[in-house]
Design a protein around this motif. Structure first.
Motif, PDB file in Angstrom:
ATOM      1  N   ALA A 244       0.817  -1.211   0.000  1.00 23.65           N
ATOM      2  CA  ALA A 244       0.000   0.000   0.000  1.00 23.65           C
ATOM      3  C   ALA A 244       0.855   1.267   0.000  1.00 23.65           C
ATOM      4  N   VAL A 245       2.005   1.221   0.648  1.00 20.20           N
ATOM      5  CA  VAL A 245       2.818   2.425   0.820  1.00 20.20           C
ATOM      6  C   VAL A 245       3.589   2.784  -0.451  1.00 20.20           C
ATOM      7  N   ILE A 246       4.082   1.795  -1.177  1.00 24.40           N
ATOM      8  CA  ILE A 246       4.840   2.080  -2.399  1.00 24.40           C
ATOM      9  C   ILE A 246       3.965   2.812  -3.430  1.00 24.40           C
ATOM     10  N   PRO A 247       2.753   2.317  -3.739  1.00 23.55           N
ATOM     11  CA  PRO A 247       1.911   3.091  -4.666  1.00 23.55           C
ATOM     12  C   PRO A 247       1.536   4.480  -4.139  1.00 23.55           C
ATOM     13  N   LEU A 248       1.412   4.611  -2.828  1.00 24.98           N
ATOM     14  CA  LEU A 248       1.123   5.923  -2.255  1.00 24.98           C
ATOM     15  C   LEU A 248       2.275   6.889  -2.532  1.00 24.98           C
ATOM     16  N   GLY A 249       3.500   6.435  -2.331  1.00 26.90           N
ATOM     17  CA  GLY A 249       4.665   7.276  -2.635  1.00 26.90           C
ATOM     18  C   GLY A 249       4.729   7.650  -4.101  1.00 26.90           C
ATOM     19  N   LEU A 250       4.428   6.669  -4.977  1.00 26.06           N
ATOM     20  CA  LEU A 250       4.417   6.964  -6.412  1.00 26.06           C
ATOM     21  C   LEU A 250       3.298   7.936  -6.770  1.00 26.06           C
ATOM     22  N   ALA A 251       2.159   7.828  -6.103  1.00 23.67           N
ATOM     23  CA  ALA A 251       1.053   8.756  -6.367  1.00 23.67           C
ATOM     24  C   ALA A 251       1.426  10.178  -5.969  1.00 23.67           C
ATOM     25  N   VAL A 252       2.098  10.323  -4.836  1.00 29.06           N
ATOM     26  CA  VAL A 252       2.542  11.658  -4.408  1.00 29.06           C
ATOM     27  C   VAL A 252       3.535  12.215  -5.425  1.00 29.06           C
ATOM     28  N   LEU A 253       4.512  11.402  -5.805  1.00 26.56           N
ATOM     29  CA  LEU A 253       5.495  11.853  -6.794  1.00 26.56           C
ATOM     30  C   LEU A 253       4.844  12.107  -8.152  1.00 26.56           C
ATOM     31  N   GLY A 254       3.814  11.337  -8.471  1.00 25.94           N
ATOM     32  CA  GLY A 254       3.131  11.482  -9.747  1.00 25.94           C
ATOM     33  C   GLY A 254       2.392  12.788  -9.914  1.00 25.94           C
ATOM     34  N   THR A 255       2.161  13.499  -8.826  1.00 24.38           N
ATOM     35  CA  THR A 255       1.512  14.804  -8.954  1.00 24.38           C
ATOM     36  C   THR A 255       2.418  15.821  -9.639  1.00 24.38           C
ATOM     37  N   GLU A 256       3.724  15.565  -9.634  1.00 28.60           N
ATOM     38  CA  GLU A 256       4.676  16.506 -10.242  1.00 28.60           C
ATOM     39  C   GLU A 256       5.590  15.892 -11.285  1.00 28.60           C
TER      40      GLU A 256
ATOM     41  N   ARG B  47       2.260   1.243 -14.385  1.00 37.26           N
ATOM     42  CA  ARG B  47       2.796  -0.119 -14.517  1.00 37.26           C
ATOM     43  C   ARG B  47       2.463  -0.964 -13.294  1.00 37.26           C
ATOM     44  N   VAL B  48       2.606  -0.379 -12.117  1.00 46.62           N
ATOM     45  CA  VAL B  48       2.295  -1.101 -10.880  1.00 46.62           C
ATOM     46  C   VAL B  48       0.814  -1.472 -10.860  1.00 46.62           C
ATOM     47  N   LYS B  49      -0.046  -0.532 -11.220  1.00 43.55           N
ATOM     48  CA  LYS B  49      -1.487  -0.814 -11.251  1.00 43.55           C
ATOM     49  C   LYS B  49      -1.797  -1.924 -12.249  1.00 43.55           C
TER      50      LYS B  49
END
Length: 79
Positions: free
Chosen positions: A40-52, A62-64
């Motif tokens: 759960a935490v790895i996709p959350l970090g990628l989602a935060v980074l994905g905002t920018e 890819r993860v999804k």
């Protein structure tokens, strides 16, 4: 003067997102070996980074896709 302020605020926001996202992502990667919800935490970090950052959005896609491909139920693939 206003352009300089806007540019500075943009850069500061981007740096804050970078630091927060990398911290969450690093915690998720550490949770692979330590107890914790890495899945759960790895996709959350990628989602935060994905905002920018586009590279983070692509990696999150890819993860999804991998989760959907494997059913998302934690089953190991038959390979």
């Amino acid at each position: 003067m206003n352009d300089i302020l806007n540019s500075t605020v943009k850069h500061a926001r981007r740096m804050i997102i970078l630091v927060v996202g990398v911290t969450i992502l690093a915690a998720g990667l550490a949770m692979i070996f330590l107890p914790g919800p890495a899945v759960a935490v790895i996709p959350l970090g990628l989602a935060v980074l994905g905002t920018e950052f586009i590279w983070a959005r692509r990696l999150l896609r890819r993860v999804k896709a991998a989760v959907v491909r494997h059913g998302g139920s934690g089953k190991k693939s038959e390979a």
